[in-house]
Motif scaffolding. Structure first.
Motif: not given
Length: 313
Positions: A23-32, A180-181, A187-190, A218-221
């Motif tokens: 994924l392009p830099p800055g487009t992924l949020t990883i909730a840990v 925020a994510a 947002l495209e997917a979870i 509102r996006v696929p999970c």
């Protein structure tokens, strides 16, 4: 385009690394997951955050599956000689992370400290603790209530698993970057990584608002099964499921995530297991032996999510 991934443990770190690479830099949020966090020898230890961070920075030990590569153990040897607690291994290089984190936490919340440390390591995607508020995973077992690291490390998951609860979860709030994510119009997917559904993803979903926000998406999970042919790829997931009387099948994982997911990625060996109504299955090779496998699987997961988005509700 942006993506939110929920992760914990080694399997979660592997897929998170694959997603971060494609994924392009800055487009992924990883909730840990931070339910595993604890204070040891006066230091704040965040095992899952570190597993994800080290993987994305290319510093992780791929043989052990945890900690940093090219590690040395002089600190542990000296601690042992002094009669200190040596049941939880802290490598010399890894120790620097815990010392600096503990120092920085005096003046900033965990999410800010994590952002600082990941930036220092050159990581271009967002690694975010599930909450800045403390949440502790407590294992209810045949040896009584155990803090997670006692169950997982000190006793090597040997006690019989009865249940898990999340101390402090009711008072916790999702980290601001996660909200925020979720609110991001791009947002495209979870993605629920192939982490232990009970031990690693469970604490994240226990933070008030997380499950509800994902359910109202509102996006696929899309989730990934941690099992191949009835066996856990790594860790005690199969043992725990067995002790709870649950079959180690993709259908069990899909049922566990009922109301949250649209699709489940499973290994080809499990494709014939059958999917619950309302959940689409995608079969592939889910074993991630190296970064090339991680990126291959990440691409398949994203392609599957986009297919689900095109299909609509």
């Amino acid at each position: 385009m942006s993506v939110l991934a929920l992760a914990g443990g080694v399997g979660g770190a592997k897929l998170a690394n694959g997603l971060a690479a494609i994924l392009p830099p800055g487009t992924l949020t990883i909730a840990v997951n931070t339910g595993d966090d604890f204070t040891h020898l006066g230091l704040t230890i965040c095992p899952d955050i570190d597993s994800v961070t080290y993987a994305l920075a290319g510093l992780n030990d791929t043989v052990r599956g945890w900690g940093m590569a090219d590690e040395s153990w002089a600190f542990m040897a000296a601690l042992r000689d002094l009669g200190g607690e040596d049941w939880f291994n802290l490598g010399d290089r890894d120790l620097a992370t815990h010392v600096l984190r503990t120092h920085l936490l005096r003046d900033a919340p965990l999410s800010a400290v994590t952002a600082d440390l990941t930036a220092r390591l050159g990581i271009k995607q967002a690694v975010v603790p599930m909450s800045d508020d403390p949440v502790a995973s407590i294992i209810e077992s045949d040896r009584g209530d155990l803090n997670f690291q006692d169950y997982f490390v000190r006793y090597q998951c040997a006690p019989r698993f009865h249940a898990i609860r999340f101390a402090g979860a009711a008072q916790a709030r999702p980290a601001p970057a996660i909200l925020a994510a979720l609110d991001d119009p791009a947002l495209e997917a979870i993605i629920l990584c192939p982490s232990n559904p009970i031990l690693s993803i469970g604490p994240i979903l226990a933070v008030p608002g997380m499950r509800e926000r994902i359910a109202a998406r509102r996006v696929p999970c899309v989730a990934l099964s941690p099992f191949i042919a009835g066996q856990a790829v790594k860790g005690p997931a199969a043992k725990i499921m067995g002790e709870l009387g649950l079959p180690t099948t993709p259908a069990t994982v899909a049922t566990h995530y009922a109301g949250l997911i649209d699709g489940l990625v499973v290994d080809d060996a499990d494709l014939g297991a059958g999917a619950p109504v309302g959940v689409a299955f995608h079969g592939t090779n889910i074993l991630m032996r190296d970064p090339a496998d991680q990126q291959r699987l990440a691409r398949e997961v994203m392609a599957f999510a986009r297919t689900l988005a095109q299909a609509g509700p």
